[in-house]
Write a protein that holds these residues in place. Sequence first.
Motif, PDB file in Angstrom:
ATOM      1  N   VAL A  34       0.835  -1.229   0.038  1.00  0.00           N
ATOM      2  CA  VAL A  34       0.106   0.015  -0.074  1.00  0.00           C
ATOM      3  C   VAL A  34       0.756   1.203  -0.053  1.00  0.00           C
ATOM      4  N   ALA A  35       0.674   2.028  -0.968  1.00  0.00           N
ATOM      5  CA  ALA A  35       1.383   3.223  -0.991  1.00  0.00           C
ATOM      6  C   ALA A  35       0.947   4.192  -0.151  1.00  0.00           C
ATOM      7  N   ASP A  36       1.914   5.220   0.347  1.00  0.00           N
ATOM      8  CA  ASP A  36       1.481   6.356   1.261  1.00  0.00           C
ATOM      9  C   ASP A  36       0.184   6.861   0.982  1.00  0.00           C
ATOM     10  N   TYR A  37       0.225   7.442  -0.334  1.00  0.00           N
ATOM     11  CA  TYR A  37      -1.032   8.105  -0.715  1.00  0.00           C
ATOM     12  C   TYR A  37      -2.400   7.368  -0.652  1.00  0.00           C
ATOM     13  N   GLU A  38      -2.218   6.067  -0.799  1.00  0.00           N
ATOM     14  CA  GLU A  38      -3.394   5.202  -0.851  1.00  0.00           C
ATOM     15  C   GLU A  38      -3.951   5.041   0.722  1.00  0.00           C
ATOM     16  N   VAL A  39      -3.074   4.934   1.639  1.00  0.00           N
ATOM     17  CA  VAL A  39      -3.286   5.149   3.055  1.00  0.00           C
ATOM     18  C   VAL A  39      -4.188   6.178   3.419  1.00  0.00           C
ATOM     19  N   ALA A  40      -3.662   7.728   2.815  1.00  0.00           N
ATOM     20  CA  ALA A  40      -4.556   8.665   3.060  1.00  0.00           C
ATOM     21  C   ALA A  40      -5.805   8.663   2.252  1.00  0.00           C
ATOM     22  N   ILE A  41      -5.779   8.028   1.295  1.00  0.00           N
ATOM     23  CA  ILE A  41      -7.337   7.952   0.498  1.00  0.00           C
ATOM     24  C   ILE A  41      -8.134   6.814   1.368  1.00  0.00           C
ATOM     25  N   PHE A  42      -7.520   5.691   1.919  1.00  0.00           N
ATOM     26  CA  PHE A  42      -8.522   4.871   2.582  1.00  0.00           C
ATOM     27  C   PHE A  42      -8.877   5.635   4.040  1.00  0.00           C
ATOM     28  N   ALA A  43      -8.044   6.557   4.668  1.00  0.00           N
ATOM     29  CA  ALA A  43      -8.304   7.169   5.987  1.00  0.00           C
ATOM     30  C   ALA A  43      -9.622   8.121   5.437  1.00  0.00           C
ATOM     31  N   GLU A  44      -9.411   8.708   4.299  1.00  0.00           N
ATOM     32  CA  GLU A  44     -10.471   9.751   3.970  1.00  0.00           C
ATOM     33  C   GLU A  44     -11.824   8.841   3.762  1.00  0.00           C
ATOM     34  N   LEU A  45     -11.594   7.923   2.962  1.00  0.00           N
ATOM     35  CA  LEU A  45     -13.084   7.190   2.627  1.00  0.00           C
ATOM     36  C   LEU A  45     -13.818   6.644   4.057  1.00  0.00           C
ATOM     37  N   LEU A  46     -12.937   6.129   5.022  1.00  0.00           N
ATOM     38  CA  LEU A  46     -13.288   5.375   6.261  1.00  0.00           C
ATOM     39  C   LEU A  46     -13.509   6.516   7.170  1.00  0.00           C
ATOM     40  N   ASP A  47     -13.340   7.601   7.124  1.00  0.00           N
ATOM     41  CA  ASP A  47     -13.603   8.625   8.163  1.00  0.00           C
ATOM     42  C   ASP A  47     -12.619   8.093   9.433  1.00  0.00           C
ATOM     43  N   THR A  48     -11.390   7.971   8.901  1.00  0.00           N
ATOM     44  CA  THR A  48     -10.386   7.986  10.334  1.00  0.00           C
ATOM     45  C   THR A  48      -8.892   8.596   9.748  1.00  0.00           C
ATOM     46  N   THR A  49      -7.985   8.255  10.511  1.00  0.00           N
ATOM     47  CA  THR A  49      -6.663   9.021  10.185  1.00  0.00           C
ATOM     48  C   THR A  49      -5.708   8.011   9.738  1.00  0.00           C
ATOM     49  N   PRO A  50      -4.833   8.417   8.846  1.00  0.00           N
ATOM     50  CA  PRO A  50      -3.817   7.415   8.647  1.00  0.00           C
ATOM     51  C   PRO A  50      -3.039   6.804   9.661  1.00  0.00           C
ATOM     52  N   GLU A  51      -2.634   7.723  10.639  1.00  0.00           N
ATOM     53  CA  GLU A  51      -2.116   7.162  11.790  1.00  0.00           C
ATOM     54  C   GLU A  51      -2.749   5.922  12.531  1.00  0.00           C
ATOM     55  N   TYR A  52      -4.170   6.036  12.358  1.00  0.00           N
ATOM     56  CA  TYR A  52      -5.129   4.970  13.197  1.00  0.00           C
ATOM     57  C   TYR A  52      -4.754   3.710  12.013  1.00  0.00           C
ATOM     58  N   LEU A  53      -4.612   3.935  10.653  1.00  0.00           N
ATOM     59  CA  LEU A  53      -4.703   2.569   9.847  1.00  0.00           C
ATOM     60  C   LEU A  53      -3.231   2.026   9.819  1.00  0.00           C
TER      61      LEU A  53
END
Length: 96
Positions: free
Chosen positions: A59-78
């Motif tokens: 998972v690329a770093d920008y994808e982590v940010a996208i998932f965080a946005e889509l799932l209403d959380t933070t990249p740090e949590y993921l």
Amino acid sequence: MKAFWYNQDRKNVCGIRIRELRKQKHLSAKKLEIKASLAGYSSLTQNVITKIELGIRFVADYEVAIFAELLDTTPEYLLAFSPENSSNINESDSCI
């Protein structure tokens, strides 16, 4: 490439949490794909989401940010390491 393996079983840290959050929100992988597509992220297909959740895709770093946005959380949590998995990281596995 060994540098991309989190441990012997997974290529990413966040796939487990992505799956947990997706299920908590009662979203199928297909529904998350549609949500991603509507938000302008057409590269996150159902197949990609499944592979990430199973840990067989990096998972690329920008994808982590996208998932965080889509799932209403933070990249740090993921990206948070779970205590039981942190012992699986060996110094010899690092990319230094």
